[in-house]
Motif scaffolding. Structure first.
Motif, PDB file in Angstrom:
ATOM      1  N   ALA A 127      -1.059   5.364 -15.553  1.00 32.26           N
ATOM      2  CA  ALA A 127      -2.298   6.119 -15.359  1.00 32.26           C
ATOM      3  C   ALA A 127      -3.299   5.837 -16.472  1.00 32.26           C
ATOM      4  N   LYS A 128      -2.805   5.675 -17.709  1.00 34.18           N
ATOM      5  CA  LYS A 128      -3.690   5.341 -18.838  1.00 34.18           C
ATOM      6  C   LYS A 128      -4.415   4.028 -18.588  1.00 34.18           C
ATOM      7  N   ILE A 129      -3.662   3.021 -18.151  1.00 28.79           N
ATOM      8  CA  ILE A 129      -4.267   1.706 -17.897  1.00 28.79           C
ATOM      9  C   ILE A 129      -5.267   1.812 -16.747  1.00 28.79           C
ATOM     10  N   GLY A 130      -4.877   2.539 -15.688  1.00 32.71           N
ATOM     11  CA  GLY A 130      -5.780   2.702 -14.550  1.00 32.71           C
ATOM     12  C   GLY A 130      -7.071   3.404 -14.919  1.00 32.71           C
ATOM     13  N   ALA A 131      -6.968   4.361 -15.863  1.00 32.63           N
ATOM     14  CA  ALA A 131      -8.143   5.136 -16.266  1.00 32.63           C
ATOM     15  C   ALA A 131      -9.007   4.424 -17.288  1.00 32.63           C
ATOM     16  N   SER A 132      -8.477   3.372 -17.892  1.00 30.47           N
ATOM     17  CA  SER A 132      -9.152   2.760 -19.043  1.00 30.47           C
ATOM     18  C   SER A 132     -10.479   2.102 -18.697  1.00 30.47           C
ATOM     19  N   LYS A 133     -10.707   1.780 -17.407  1.00 28.95           N
ATOM     20  CA  LYS A 133     -11.971   1.117 -17.055  1.00 28.95           C
ATOM     21  C   LYS A 133     -13.026   2.100 -16.545  1.00 28.95           C
ATOM     22  N   TYR A 134     -12.726   3.393 -16.669  1.00 29.76           N
ATOM     23  CA  TYR A 134     -13.679   4.411 -16.250  1.00 29.76           C
ATOM     24  C   TYR A 134     -14.048   5.312 -17.433  1.00 29.76           C
ATOM     25  N   THR A 135     -15.162   6.000 -17.301  1.00 24.90           N
ATOM     26  CA  THR A 135     -15.531   6.989 -18.310  1.00 24.90           C
ATOM     27  C   THR A 135     -14.604   8.201 -18.186  1.00 24.90           C
ATOM     28  N   ARG A 136     -14.521   8.968 -19.278  1.00 24.06           N
ATOM     29  CA  ARG A 136     -13.717  10.192 -19.234  1.00 24.06           C
ATOM     30  C   ARG A 136     -14.237  11.136 -18.158  1.00 24.06           C
ATOM     31  N   SER A 137     -15.537  11.173 -18.003  1.00 26.26           N
ATOM     32  CA  SER A 137     -16.141  12.059 -17.020  1.00 26.26           C
ATOM     33  C   SER A 137     -15.681  11.698 -15.611  1.00 26.26           C
ATOM     34  N   ALA A 195      -6.828   3.197  -8.699  1.00 29.89           N
ATOM     35  CA  ALA A 195      -6.649   1.770  -8.407  1.00 29.89           C
ATOM     36  C   ALA A 195      -7.836   1.192  -7.651  1.00 29.89           C
ATOM     37  N   ILE A 196      -8.477   2.006  -6.813  1.00 33.01           N
ATOM     38  CA  ILE A 196      -9.584   1.537  -5.977  1.00 33.01           C
ATOM     39  C   ILE A 196     -10.816   2.385  -6.240  1.00 33.01           C
ATOM     40  N   ASP A 197     -11.884   1.727  -6.633  1.00 35.94           N
ATOM     41  CA  ASP A 197     -13.137   2.429  -6.913  1.00 35.94           C
ATOM     42  C   ASP A 197     -13.970   2.609  -5.644  1.00 35.94           C
ATOM     43  N   ARG A 198     -13.870   1.645  -4.731  1.00 31.96           N
ATOM     44  CA  ARG A 198     -14.675   1.702  -3.502  1.00 31.96           C
ATOM     45  C   ARG A 198     -13.918   1.036  -2.358  1.00 31.96           C
ATOM     46  N   LEU A 199     -13.857   1.715  -1.227  1.00 34.57           N
ATOM     47  CA  LEU A 199     -13.226   1.169  -0.029  1.00 34.57           C
ATOM     48  C   LEU A 199     -14.306   0.765   0.963  1.00 34.57           C
ATOM     49  N   HIS A 200     -14.188  -0.451   1.504  1.00 35.27           N
ATOM     50  CA  HIS A 200     -15.098  -0.937   2.550  1.00 35.27           C
ATOM     51  C   HIS A 200     -14.283  -1.135   3.835  1.00 35.27           C
ATOM     52  N   VAL A 201     -14.678  -0.491   4.907  1.00 37.66           N
ATOM     53  CA  VAL A 201     -13.997  -0.640   6.199  1.00 37.66           C
ATOM     54  C   VAL A 201     -14.919  -1.426   7.120  1.00 37.66           C
ATOM     55  N   ILE A 202     -14.520  -2.667   7.428  1.00 35.35           N
ATOM     56  CA  ILE A 202     -15.401  -3.578   8.171  1.00 35.35           C
ATOM     57  C   ILE A 202     -15.187  -3.405   9.679  1.00 35.35           C
ATOM     58  N   GLY A 203     -15.154  -2.154  10.131  1.00 36.77           N
ATOM     59  CA  GLY A 203     -15.237  -1.877  11.555  1.00 36.77           C
ATOM     60  C   GLY A 203     -13.936  -1.805  12.330  1.00 36.77           C
ATOM     61  N   ASP A 204     -14.042  -1.233  13.529  1.00 37.00           N
ATOM     62  CA  ASP A 204     -12.982  -1.058  14.519  1.00 37.00           C
ATOM     63  C   ASP A 204     -11.817  -0.222  13.992  1.00 37.00           C
ATOM     64  N   ILE A 205     -12.113   1.051  13.832  1.00 39.64           N
ATOM     65  CA  ILE A 205     -11.092   2.035  13.487  1.00 39.64           C
ATOM     66  C   ILE A 205     -10.374   2.477  14.759  1.00 39.64           C
ATOM     67  N   TYR A 206     -11.085   2.468  15.872  1.00 41.44           N
ATOM     68  CA  TYR A 206     -10.592   3.057  17.124  1.00 41.44           C
ATOM     69  C   TYR A 206      -9.933   2.034  18.046  1.00 41.44           C
ATOM     70  N   ASP A 207      -9.161   2.600  19.024  1.00 43.34           N
ATOM     71  CA  ASP A 207      -8.571   1.894  20.173  1.00 43.34           C
ATOM     72  C   ASP A 207      -7.305   1.117  19.817  1.00 43.34           C
ATOM     73  N   ARG A 208      -6.501   0.943  20.847  1.00 45.74           N
ATOM     74  CA  ARG A 208      -5.223   0.240  20.833  1.00 45.74           C
ATOM     75  C   ARG A 208      -4.120   1.051  20.172  1.00 45.74           C
ATOM     76  N   GLY A 209      -4.183   1.277  18.866  1.00 41.18           N
ATOM     77  CA  GLY A 209      -3.163   2.070  18.188  1.00 41.18           C
ATOM     78  C   GLY A 209      -3.344   3.557  18.442  1.00 41.18           C
ATOM     79  N   PRO A 210      -2.323   4.368  18.105  1.00 40.54           N
ATOM     80  CA  PRO A 210      -2.320   5.777  18.527  1.00 40.54           C
ATOM     81  C   PRO A 210      -2.939   6.782  17.562  1.00 40.54           C
ATOM     82  N   ASP A 211      -3.367   6.368  16.375  1.00 34.30           N
ATOM     83  CA  ASP A 211      -3.676   7.360  15.343  1.00 34.30           C
ATOM     84  C   ASP A 211      -5.063   7.211  14.726  1.00 34.30           C
TER      85      ASP A 211
END
Length: 657
Positions: A127-137, A195-211
């Motif tokens: 967690a220390k390493i993961g937090a090291s690239k961000y401000t305390r705030s 671990a991830i600062d920003r998630l980009h979802v490049i479309g098609d969340i819906y259809d085919r799968g059940p959830d």
């Protein structure tokens, strides 16, 4: 520091006075300048790109939890050879699924207190390493409220021997008070978050799968996400807005994949009227061509038969509803998609593009050969009831509003262009000029107009002609030749159900999908969207990469990444893999391919992580800092404004408060 003259424009003075309400004196403004300038030199946060999720919750959730290998790499970086491979796998699984893994540990571990102590120390280090690239705030905002103070103390500890006993006592007390499980779970979730600062979802969340609904819940709560609409997403958006053709289309796809839980359980849409109508109308029809596909779970013969009948019933209704749009909008040039009137009910043949083909099915009790596109009274009743359910489903409407709030046709983020489908192009590689709502557009301007239309289709004034036009256009975006989301000359749904000749099934793609292999074409697209091709990229989804046939996901000499590799199980036989994801961190870009995900239970009990492979990477010559990002540009603008405010205070132009 600002070195201009004291003559501010009227607009600048108005803005600086507003800014002075937030920063009331020289010291507060100067402190913020110091803070923002420091932030500019932090490493750029990690971006995670995923595409074409298609309702596959378990696979998506796992890729999200392991951050496409980022967390596993972080464990390797921190512990190197000091931990065995098996210990690293256990630690990774604990971070991905803390609550579930802890249950296994409690059942198997003899010396639980020692395990807690060792594990807590290891998680704090990560967690220390993961937090090291961000401000305390920023880290503070990510901390779980119940453990915020303790975690902040542990994560930011760097006092060595002076506070060693202090930190050890914190961990010992956590264990003694029986809080270790909750604290470990909170640390695991925090590490995922960092671990991830920003998630980009490049479309098609819906259809085919059940959830898809569960995936939308995750995205709605995710700390930082943008969505580029896919054609399947837009179909649901149009259906939720009341477009009857798209309501039918959505239901056809759900019945095709025997996926009724999304409709009935998740969104509370009543399918009893459709089921009752289908069972009565097609009671003696086996509906062979409409048998559901791609089922993971077995079902009874009775349910299988009912779904096939519902599938056929809603498909016929879809073609009837689509014909109304086609007749209403001759500018769509889609008359060739009206095929019910091309059926010869005496010979059992259908004429497509001037050629007769035998029909695989000729049982059409709801089609009047004299007026084949008219809904029967029973069909109209079913249509009215289903539309009412769609537009009044609270959870569906909530999710669609998330798509509108967090989504768009394209996104430009840190000099990368993100979109789902493709850019309509001419065969010579120039951007196609499309006549749209009476005006001519191409490239970015066309995408902007499509987005505006999709927004009006949902939010526009009810029952207005303008809203109806926009809903018709949303259907066009699903299947029209010049749709930037579809990208083919026509959608041959009818032919795939009723004609054996597979040449009629072919859907010719827009030239874009071949031309994107050309670097100069990729450069032309980026320039059309205002980007510099020398350091920008395109991230694209929509068309699965057929790895099994040797297709490369990297196009245009490294300028374009295609990351639809097959999250959807229905695609995996074609693609040969289970999807691509892309990571863009402070060191550069890494394209990752994934093998199929077995199950969450296997991931926890057998520690079976998705096997992922680095396909390609593009490392930056220098580590990328916040100052090199879009956020950095905004921070620099804020710094410039604050420096002007400091100057105004110091020169007596604005009074301190």
């Amino acid at each position: 520091m600002y070195s201009g003259n004291a003559e501010f424009t009227e607009g600048e003075m108005k803005y600086l006075k507003l800014l002075s309400n937030q920063y009331k004196n020289t010291n507060s403004a100067a402190t913020e300048v110091i803070n923002l300038k420091a932030i500019l030199n932090l490493p750029k946060g990690t971006e995670h790109f995923v595409s074409d999720i298609h309702g596959e919750l378990e696979s998506f959730r796992h890729v999200l939890r392991n951050a496409s290998g980022v967390i596993k790499d972080l464990i390797d970086e921190v512990f190197g050879t000091s931990l065995r491979v098996s210990e690293k796998k256990t630690l990774a699984t604990l971070i991905y699924y803390p609550e579930m893994k802890l249950k296994h540990v409690r059942e198997q571990e003899d010396e639980l207190e020692d395990w807690y102590r060792i594990t807590l120390h290891r998680l704090v280090i990560i967690a220390k390493i993961g937090a090291s690239k961000y401000t305390r705030s920023k880290v503070r905002k990510a901390l779980p409220q119940e453990f915020a103070y303790i975690m902040e103390e542990l994560i930011h500890s760097n006092d060595g021997v002076n506070k060693e006993m202090y930190y050890n006592e914190i961990i010992n007390t956590i264990i003694d008070l029986g809080q270790a499980d909750r604290f470990i779970a909170a640390l695991g979730n925090l590490i995922q978050r960092l671990a991830i600062d920003r998630l980009h979802v490049i479309g098609d969340i819906y259809d085919r799968g059940p959830d898809a609904a569960a995936i939308m819940d995750i995205l709605a709560a995710y700390h930082s996400v943008d969505i580029q609409w896919g054609n399947h997403d837009l179909a649901w958006m149009g259906a939720a807005a009341g477009c009857q053709a798209l309501i039918c289309n959505v239901l056809r796809i759900q019945t095709r994949y025997a996926n009724h839980d999304t409709i009935e359980e998740d969104y509370g849409i009543n399918l009893i009227p459709l089921a009752t109508f289908a069972m009565e109308t097609y009671k003696d029809d086996p509906c062979t061509e409409f048998a559901p596909k791609g089922m993971d779970n077995p079902m009874s013969d009775k349910d299988f038969d009912m779904i096939a009948k519902m599938h056929k019933a809603i498909s016929i209704m879809q073609w009837k509803m689509e014909s109304k749009i086609i007749k209403r909008r001759p500018e769509f040039h889609m008359e060739d998609r009206m095929l019910l009137d091309k059926i010869n009910f005496e010979t059992g043949m259908v004429t497509i593009d001037g050629v007769e083909h035998p029909m695989l099915d000729m049982n059409f009790p709801t089609i009047n050969p004299e007026n084949p596109y008219e809904l029967t009274p029973e069909e109209q009743e079913v249509m009215d009831k289903i539309k009412f359910s769609f537009v009044n489903s609270a959870r569906l409407q909530e999710h669609i509003r998330v798509l509108y709030a967090k989504g768009s046709m394209y996104t430009i983020w840190n000099s990368n262009l993100l979109y789902h489908g493709g850019i309509p192009m001419n065969p010579d590689g120039t951007l196609k000029v499309v006549t749209f709502r009476g005006q001519k557009y191409s490239g970015k301007e066309y995408f902007d107009e499509v987005e505006r239309t999709a927004r009006e289709g949902y939010f526009g004034y009810p029952h207005s002609e303008s809203k109806r036009e926009c809903l018709d256009l949303m259907w066009y975006f699903w299947c029209g030749a010049d749709s930037p989301l579809f990208g083919k000359q026509k959608m041959t749904t009818f032919e795939r159900y009723f004609v054996a000749d597979k040449t009629t099934h072919k859907e010719l793609r827009n030239p874009y999908y071949d031309l994107r292999n050309d670097e100069s074409v990729c450069n032309r697209i980026m320039e059309a969207f205002g980007l510099n091709p020398s350091y920008s990229h395109i991230v694209n989804g929509h068309v699965p990469v057929k790895v099994s046939k040797g297709e490369d996901p990297i196009k245009g000499n490294g300028k374009l990444f295609v990351i639809d590799g097959g999250f959807a199980k229905a695609y995996q036989k074609v693609t040969g893999i289970a999807g691509y994801t892309l990571i863009f961190n402070s060191h550069g870009m890494v394209l990752v391919s994934h093998e199929p995900f077995v199950s969450t239970e296997a991931a926890v009990s057998e520690e079976m992580d998705i096997h992922s492979s680095t396909v390609a990477y593009q490392y930056a010559q220098k580590r990328i800092r916040v100052k090199n990002t879009d956020i950095g540009k905004k921070l620099k603008e804020s710094i410039a404004d604050l420096e002007k405010l400091v100057y105004a205070y110091q020169k007596g132009i604005i009074k301190e408060q």
